[in-house]
Design an enzyme around this catalytic site. Structure first.
Site, PDB file in Angstrom:
ATOM      1  N   HIS A 255       0.718  -1.137  -0.104  1.00  0.00           N
ATOM      2  CA  HIS A 255      -0.099   0.163   0.010  1.00  0.00           C
ATOM      3  C   HIS A 255       0.707   1.271   0.036  1.00  0.00           C
ATOM      4  O   HIS A 255       0.496   2.339   0.670  1.00  0.00           O
ATOM      5  CB  HIS A 255      -0.895   0.083   1.214  1.00  0.00           C
TER       6      HIS A 255
ATOM      7  N   GLN B 100      -1.055 -13.429   5.480  1.00  0.00           N
ATOM      8  CA  GLN B 100      -1.891 -12.457   5.790  1.00  0.00           C
ATOM      9  C   GLN B 100      -3.128 -12.998   5.618  1.00  0.00           C
ATOM     10  O   GLN B 100      -3.602 -13.204   4.529  1.00  0.00           O
ATOM     11  CB  GLN B 100      -1.726 -10.925   5.368  1.00  0.00           C
TER      12      GLN B 100
ATOM     13  N   GLU C  29      -7.280 -12.338   5.527  1.00  0.00           N
ATOM     14  CA  GLU C  29      -8.031 -11.145   5.583  1.00  0.00           C
ATOM     15  C   GLU C  29      -9.062 -11.326   4.628  1.00  0.00           C
ATOM     16  O   GLU C  29      -9.839 -10.249   4.152  1.00  0.00           O
ATOM     17  CB  GLU C  29      -7.230 -10.067   5.154  1.00  0.00           C
TER      18      GLU C  29
ATOM     19  N   ASP D 191      -9.441  -5.303   5.956  1.00  0.00           N
ATOM     20  CA  ASP D 191      -9.844  -5.961   4.559  1.00  0.00           C
ATOM     21  C   ASP D 191     -10.840  -7.265   5.026  1.00  0.00           C
ATOM     22  O   ASP D 191     -11.798  -7.636   4.092  1.00  0.00           O
ATOM     23  CB  ASP D 191      -8.547  -6.410   3.925  1.00  0.00           C
TER      24      ASP D 191
END
Length: 246
Positions: free
Chosen positions: A44, A145, A147, A173
């Protein structure tokens, strides 16, 4: 010095921020506070490979372990971060055991994976290929991760993948995905499902938090927290500084 991977696997309490500002100076400033680690976020942020390398150099000078959250599950994202000198990778949006296994293949050298031994910074530009491979086998941290709703549904299979050192929960998310698919389960219940499954499998689990209070709550149960980011800290400080004086 104990590696970050060893500390995670022993469930030593660890807390550090994301670094999203694409500048070694950001690492210098944040690492000066001596967090347990930093996680440079290329998912990001506009951090290029060249800037990432300089940011990792800054972390090394500060003697603060530096993970990299890579752009995605593609092998080239993972190997680029490790070749630049990251002590490990955090791979976003891993939702199946097959994706988790692909992450391990990209991050681990044979016989546990298929990572190539390139002449990059981690190998002292060809001078230390053997040392790099030996260190990586012992010290490279591989984190995935979780999510998405698919990750929640597949969590036991993901946790069973050999070579995963840490599962990391992304509440933001996960909430977006749950809302988009009309899930009736509260996000808190989905998070609890992930945490409980990881605890049952004896796999270290971490989570993102936005502030110290949330970190304090989670670290009463978990041993790994990424709290905020340099960009968030700057935004909050700027808003406070620009607030009316009266």
């Amino acid at each position: 010095m104990t590696s970050l991977r060893a500390a995670v696997r022993s469930k030593t309490p660890l807390r550090g921020p994301f670094i999203a500002i694409p500048a070694p100076m950001a690492v210098d400033i944040v690492a000066g506070a001596k967090p347990d680690f930093i996680c440079i976020d290329t998912e990001h942020s506009p951090i290029s490979d060249g800037v990432l390398t300089d940011m990792l150099r800054a972390a090394d000078l500060a003697q603060v372990p530096a993970l990299v959250r890579v752009r995605g599950v593609l092998a080239q994202n993972i190997t680029a971060a490790l070749d630049a000198g990251a002590c490990g990778v955090l791979v976003p949006h891993v939702s199946t055991a097959e994706e988790a296994a692909a992450v391990v293949r990209a991050a681990r050298f044979p016989p546990h994976g298929a990572r190539g031994a390139g002449p990059a910074r981690a190998a002292s530009y060809l001078r230390d290929i053997g040392g790099m491979i030996s260190r990586a086998r012992e010290e490279t941290l591989v984190a995935v991760q979780l999510e998405t709703l698919r990750a929640v549904a597949n969590v036991e299979d993901i946790l069973a993948v050999e070579g995963i050192d840490l599962v990391f929960i992304g509440p933001g998310d996960l909430g977006v995905d749950a809302a988009a698919h009309g899930s009736i389960a509260p996000v808190e219940a989905l998070i609890e499902r992930l945490v409980s499954a990881a605890e049952a499998a004896q796999v270290p689990v971490g989570i993102f938090t936005a502030d110290r209070a949330a970190s304090k709550r989670w670290m009463a149960r978990l041993s790994f927290v990424i709290e905020g980011s340099d960009a968030l800290f700057l935004t909050q400080a700027s808003d406070a500084a620009a607030a009316p004086l009266d």
